[in-house]
Design an enzyme around this catalytic site. Sequence first.
Site, mmCIF file in Angstrom:
data_model
loop_
_atom_site.group_PDB
_atom_site.id
_atom_site.type_symbol
_atom_site.label_atom_id
_atom_site.label_comp_id
_atom_site.label_asym_id
_atom_site.label_seq_id
_atom_site.Cartn_x
_atom_site.Cartn_y
_atom_site.Cartn_z
ATOM 1 N N GLN A 53 112.096 -28.372 5.335
ATOM 2 C CA GLN A 53 111.865 -28.178 6.767
ATOM 3 C C GLN A 53 110.435 -28.408 7.251
ATOM 4 O OE1 GLN A 53 112.302 -24.764 10.257
ATOM 5 N NE2 GLN A 53 113.200 -24.327 8.295
ATOM 6 N N GLU A 60 110.176 -20.601 3.482
ATOM 7 C CA GLU A 60 109.907 -19.924 4.756
ATOM 8 C C GLU A 60 109.595 -18.422 4.626
ATOM 9 O OE1 GLU A 60 109.763 -20.962 8.086
ATOM 10 O OE2 GLU A 60 109.269 -18.880 8.449
ATOM 11 N N ASP A 115 107.648 -22.635 8.240
ATOM 12 C CA ASP A 115 107.994 -24.050 8.065
ATOM 13 C C ASP A 115 107.652 -24.869 9.308
ATOM 14 O OD1 ASP A 115 108.958 -24.248 5.494
ATOM 15 O OD2 ASP A 115 110.927 -23.520 6.030
ATOM 16 N N GLY A 148 100.139 -7.145 23.576
ATOM 17 C CA GLY A 148 99.043 -7.451 24.498
ATOM 18 C C GLY A 148 98.383 -6.251 25.143
ATOM 19 N N GLY A 149 98.713 -5.057 24.682
ATOM 20 C CA GLY A 149 98.049 -3.884 25.239
ATOM 21 C C GLY A 149 98.785 -3.284 26.427
HETATM 22 N N1 CAO Z 1 111.632 -40.306 -6.883
HETATM 23 C C1 CAO Z 1 111.457 -39.665 -8.050
HETATM 24 N N2 CAO Z 1 111.115 -38.373 -8.142
HETATM 25 C C2 CAO Z 1 110.962 -37.696 -6.970
HETATM 26 C C3 CAO Z 1 111.110 -38.298 -5.718
HETATM 27 C C4 CAO Z 1 111.473 -39.680 -5.708
HETATM 28 N N3 CAO Z 1 111.659 -40.330 -4.565
HETATM 29 N N4 CAO Z 1 110.894 -37.379 -4.755
HETATM 30 C C5 CAO Z 1 110.608 -36.229 -5.392
HETATM 31 N N5 CAO Z 1 110.648 -36.423 -6.727
HETATM 32 C C6 CAO Z 1 110.391 -35.451 -7.788
HETATM 33 C C7 CAO Z 1 108.954 -35.040 -7.822
HETATM 34 O O1 CAO Z 1 108.168 -36.020 -8.462
HETATM 35 C C8 CAO Z 1 109.026 -33.731 -8.604
HETATM 36 O O2 CAO Z 1 109.067 -34.022 -9.971
HETATM 37 P P1 CAO Z 1 108.112 -33.256 -11.042
HETATM 38 O O3 CAO Z 1 108.272 -31.794 -10.786
HETATM 39 O O4 CAO Z 1 108.691 -33.723 -12.346
HETATM 40 O O5 CAO Z 1 106.722 -33.695 -10.835
HETATM 41 C C9 CAO Z 1 110.418 -33.189 -8.267
HETATM 42 O O6 CAO Z 1 111.042 -34.223 -7.497
HETATM 43 C C10 CAO Z 1 110.425 -31.885 -7.498
HETATM 44 O O7 CAO Z 1 109.566 -31.891 -6.383
HETATM 45 P P2 CAO Z 1 109.220 -30.499 -5.650
HETATM 46 O O8 CAO Z 1 108.474 -29.590 -6.580
HETATM 47 O O9 CAO Z 1 108.522 -30.782 -4.384
HETATM 48 O O10 CAO Z 1 110.674 -29.939 -5.280
HETATM 49 P P3 CAO Z 1 111.347 -28.539 -5.570
HETATM 50 O O11 CAO Z 1 112.743 -28.649 -5.070
HETATM 51 O O12 CAO Z 1 111.193 -28.116 -6.991
HETATM 52 O O13 CAO Z 1 110.527 -27.495 -4.670
HETATM 53 C C11 CAO Z 1 109.618 -26.717 -2.589
HETATM 54 C C12 CAO Z 1 110.767 -27.446 -3.302
HETATM 55 C C13 CAO Z 1 109.865 -26.825 -1.102
HETATM 56 C C14 CAO Z 1 109.583 -25.254 -3.005
HETATM 57 C C15 CAO Z 1 108.273 -27.378 -2.957
HETATM 58 O O14 CAO Z 1 108.351 -28.734 -2.658
HETATM 59 C C16 CAO Z 1 107.078 -26.763 -2.267
HETATM 60 O O15 CAO Z 1 106.601 -25.685 -2.614
HETATM 61 N N6 CAO Z 1 106.550 -27.458 -1.245
HETATM 62 C C17 CAO Z 1 105.370 -27.040 -0.529
HETATM 63 C C18 CAO Z 1 105.669 -25.914 0.406
HETATM 64 C C19 CAO Z 1 106.723 -26.276 1.407
HETATM 65 O O16 CAO Z 1 106.667 -27.254 2.115
HETATM 66 N N7 CAO Z 1 107.727 -25.420 1.500
HETATM 67 C C20 CAO Z 1 108.700 -25.563 2.579
HETATM 68 C C21 CAO Z 1 110.045 -25.517 2.080
HETATM 69 S S1 CAO Z 1 111.165 -25.228 3.408
HETATM 70 O O17 CAO Z 1 111.360 -23.593 3.401
#
Ligand code: CAO
Length: 437
Positions: free
Chosen positions: A17, A139, A168, A247-248
């Site tokens: 998001q 979030e 988010d 806001g008080g």
């Molecule tokens: N091709 C190949 N690999 C891909 C890719 C693509 N097009 N797009 C993503 N990937 C891979 C990444 O390289 C990563 O691999 P490694 O861990 O091996 O390096 C893997 O996908 C996972 O990516 P991620 O860590 O971003 O995804 P996740 O689902 O594990 O975590 C989230 C999700 C949201 C917790 C994390 O991305 C995060 O903390 N983001 C920052 C904070 C944020 O925006 N949070 C909002 C979330 S909405 O509530």
Amino acid sequence: MTKALKGVRILDFTHVQSGPTCTQLLAWFGADVIKVERPGVGDITRGQLQDKPNVDSLYFTMLNHNKRSITLDTKNPKGKEVLTALMKKCDVLVENFGPGVLDRMGFPWEKIQSINPKLIVASIKGFGPGPYEDCKVYENVAQCTGGSASTTGFRDGLPLVTGAQIGDSGTGLNLALGIVTALYQRTMTGKGQKVTASMQDGVLNLARVKLRDQQRLAHGPLTEYSQYGEGIPFGDAVPRAGNDSGGGQPGRILKCKGWETDPNAYIYFITQAAVWEKICDVIGEPGWKTHPDYAKPPARLSRLNEIFARIEQWTMTKTKFEAMDILNKDDIPCGPILSMKELIEDQSLRATGTVVEVDHPERGKYFSVGNPIKMSDSPTEVTRSPLLGEHTDEILRQVLGFTDHQVAEIHDSGALDPPRKLDPPRKVVPAYATFEI
Ligand code: CAO
């Protein structure tokens, strides 16, 4: 009519998001947003909370309007080449991967700079540098760690998260502002830069008045909080203040006609000092205008429960909309509690494009929230979200200028397919199996 960000190209590496909120805004302002998604899967939200089987979810469609989608395995060598080519053709790379993902993919900041020194790299992470910088964040984690949850809810109840996605979508807004600011600075410096927005920072920014109150506490109780009037001592941290206004000016949510059956038959009512005399007239207590127990704000503080109970006797005789009409005539600040059903049906929100109806080839028509920012010379037309990989070939040819032969090569490389499983299938061991040592 032209669009404010026409000619700006965004390499959209966002998911879920926070990041997609940001790039959707940029798309609404006219940027060409190219969403890079993992082959076969795409943004995980495509398949989350699906209301119709095998159709992109509302979660996804409502956050990815006006974008194009290319699928690319960025861990495949050819995929890395295509990604590099995209970096050369784009103005901004936006990502909200977990910490370190871009580096592990082989694209640390220094490498990106060497590929395209003008590229702005904009990132959302859960936390800024510090003890939690390596954590993945969603979030509610941001709401809890940014000071929102500890200050939301009732004093004697649990901390609460809010329905508004301040971690988010709030942080997405911050990042969008950072990006257009960096684009503006680039017109003078010619250089890209890193733009980062953490979700904890974003929530704390929105909870600013509570950090204000934390410091006020050192100088005495927070007199506008209901607990002061109720004689309940304060601790050493800002307490939860229920529905008190920040806001008080004392405010509460009060029942309106129909509250017994309608969970949203309520109105927010603020006893703003400037309109106190009008409030007294409206509720039928003209004597309170001059009575020493009620006439001045300090005298009212210890009587807020009694005062709001009396106002509520009046609001309960009106629907929330009738009360709103009467109170607004006297500039008495108030707001009906509007349900999502009422908002989606609100014709004035439809007329302004804040609630829009969008058609999607697979799911049909649905409603979404349009651009909350209105510009007279850059109107927003909300168009549907892309299907997974819908524009892959178009982007390879039109944006990157690849020939038929090169496109065929990319297809053959597997960079556009879900990664093949190279490991032999693992033997499934039943949970009750014992192991030989
Ligand atoms: N091709 C190949 N690999 C891909 C890719 C693509 N097009 N797009 C993503 N990937 C891979 C990444 O390289 C990563 O691999 P490694 O861990 O091996 O390096 C893997 O996908 C996972 O990516 P991620 O860590 O971003 O995804 P996740 O689902 O594990 O975590 C989230 C999700 C949201 C917790 C994390 O991305 C995060 O903390 N983001 C920052 C904070 C944020 O925006 N949070 C909002 C979330 S909405 O509530």
